[in-house]
Design an enzyme around this catalytic site. Structure first.
Site, mmCIF file in Angstrom:
data_model
loop_
_atom_site.group_PDB
_atom_site.id
_atom_site.type_symbol
_atom_site.label_atom_id
_atom_site.label_comp_id
_atom_site.label_asym_id
_atom_site.label_seq_id
_atom_site.Cartn_x
_atom_site.Cartn_y
_atom_site.Cartn_z
ATOM 1 C CG ASN A 9 6.618 -4.687 -5.173
ATOM 2 O OD1 ASN A 9 7.253 -5.052 -4.183
ATOM 3 N ND2 ASN A 9 5.455 -4.050 -5.078
ATOM 4 C CD1 TRP A 10 10.545 -9.917 -6.373
ATOM 5 C CD2 TRP A 10 11.856 -10.923 -4.854
ATOM 6 N NE1 TRP A 10 11.615 -10.444 -7.033
ATOM 7 C CE2 TRP A 10 12.450 -11.069 -6.138
ATOM 8 C CE3 TRP A 10 12.505 -11.467 -3.757
ATOM 9 C CZ2 TRP A 10 13.647 -11.740 -6.335
ATOM 10 C CZ3 TRP A 10 13.707 -12.138 -3.950
ATOM 11 C CH2 TRP A 10 14.264 -12.276 -5.228
ATOM 12 C CE LYS A 11 2.695 -6.611 -4.798
ATOM 13 N NZ LYS A 11 1.301 -6.382 -5.017
ATOM 14 C CG HIS A 94 3.088 -0.517 -4.056
ATOM 15 N ND1 HIS A 94 1.941 -1.117 -3.594
ATOM 16 C CD2 HIS A 94 3.448 -1.193 -5.181
ATOM 17 C CE1 HIS A 94 1.631 -2.124 -4.405
ATOM 18 N NE2 HIS A 94 2.525 -2.181 -5.373
ATOM 19 C CD GLU A 96 0.355 -4.280 -2.252
ATOM 20 O OE1 GLU A 96 1.511 -4.549 -1.903
ATOM 21 O OE2 GLU A 96 -0.220 -4.853 -3.206
ATOM 22 C CD GLU A 166 2.297 -0.753 -9.467
ATOM 23 O OE1 GLU A 166 2.751 -1.762 -9.993
ATOM 24 O OE2 GLU A 166 2.244 -0.589 -8.240
ATOM 25 N N GLY A 172 -2.715 -7.299 -8.304
ATOM 26 C CA GLY A 172 -2.949 -8.580 -7.638
ATOM 27 C C GLY A 172 -4.329 -9.161 -7.895
ATOM 28 C CB SER A 212 -2.792 -8.313 -13.361
ATOM 29 O OG SER A 212 -3.379 -8.312 -12.077
ATOM 30 N N GLY A 233 4.357 -7.510 -9.934
ATOM 31 C CA GLY A 233 4.211 -8.074 -8.585
ATOM 32 C C GLY A 233 4.317 -9.593 -8.648
HETATM 33 C C1 PEP Z 1 2.443 -4.378 -7.750
HETATM 34 O O1 PEP Z 1 2.039 -4.600 -6.627
HETATM 35 O O2 PEP Z 1 3.287 -3.483 -7.936
HETATM 36 C C2 PEP Z 1 1.901 -5.164 -8.848
HETATM 37 C C3 PEP Z 1 1.954 -4.684 -10.057
HETATM 38 O O3 PEP Z 1 1.341 -6.379 -8.516
HETATM 39 P P1 PEP Z 1 0.736 -7.482 -9.518
HETATM 40 O O4 PEP Z 1 1.654 -7.583 -10.700
HETATM 41 O O5 PEP Z 1 0.679 -8.737 -8.715
HETATM 42 O O6 PEP Z 1 -0.618 -6.995 -9.914
#
Ligand code: PEP
Length: 247
Positions: A9-11, A94, A96, A166, A172, A212, A233
């Protein structure tokens, strides 16, 4: 047998030119892995990603869409528009989207229904806040999110979905759930799906961990019985993504 899934997931990161450059550099390593690999670039980078990955099995998806067919929904895109751009999958729910953009459980349910109707592979996200975890109600929270998201979805359609657990406190933050914590809630996701659809469906739905995940902790997490892969992410923006895919 459930498939192994690694999704990036590049956001809101990378331009079309950066998308091309990055995917050219990891294409070979991410396309010869023994896993279903997905990348979710920003909307305008989807055609670029599709073009670069056209000779591979890597699936390009979108990070969001709106469930209506068309009309006065400024700033939104429909499932058909995503499909026209070459997307084959979509992330739904998600944290976010839920927290920053106020997406409700009802909206997430409508999006999941529309995605399966249109043949997009949904990655449905669920997860608890730190407050909920500390209150000891994480499992109940996840059960409620899953039941609400899948409300009215047939067993046949549910079997086409992917779920990602998640924990919000791990996204993040560099703070990964321990493999025991992640396994416990991924098992709870599967139990909830089993209570709705029975074991023949819950056994085929891949359940991913996200939060993470990186090349250093992926092996331990995906070794857990109910963790079938990862939604990544920040580490999906770098060469490290190819290392995770190959774990
Ligand atoms: C995500 O936002 O889906 C995610 C898992 O982010 P990160 O790996 O940066 O924690």
């Amino acid at each position: 047998m459930r498939s192994r899934v690694i999704a990036g997931n590049w956001k809101m990161n990378k331009t079309p030119a950066e998308t091309r450059e990055f995917l050219e550099s990891v294409k070979e390593r991410i396309s010869r892995a023994d896993a279903r690999v997905f990348v979710f670039p920003p909307l305008i980078c989807i055609p670029e990603a599709v073009e670069v990955l056209k000779d591979t099995d890597v699936c390009v998806g979108a990070q969001n869409f709106y469930y209506e067919e068309k009309g006065a929904f400024t700033g939104e895109v429909s499932a058909d528009m995503l499909i026209c751009a070459g997307a084959k999958a979509v992330i739904i729910g998600h944290s976010e989207r839920r927290d920053i953009f106020g997406e409700s459980d009802e909206l997430i349910n409508l999006k999941l229904k529309k995605a399966v109707e249109k043949g997009l592979i949904p990655i449905l996200c669920c997860g608890e806040s730190l407050e909920i975890r500390e209150a000891g109600t994480a499992a109940a929270h996840i059960e409620r999110q899953i039941k609400s998201a899948f409300d009215g979805i047939s067993a046949k359609d549910a079997a086409k979905c992917i779920v990602a657990y998640e924990p919000i406190w791990a996204i993040g933050t560099g703070k990964t759930a321990t493999s025991d914590q992640a396994q416990e809630i991924c098992a709870c996701v599967r139990e909830t799906l089993k209570s709705i659809y029975g074991g023949s469906v819950s056994d085929v739905i891949p359940v991913l961990y996200g939060g993470s995940m990186n090349a250093g902790n992926a092996a331990e997490l995906v070794a857990c019985e109910d963790i079938d892969g990862g939604l990544i992410g920040s580490a999906s923006l770098k060469e490290e993504f190819a290392d995770i895919v190959n774990v």
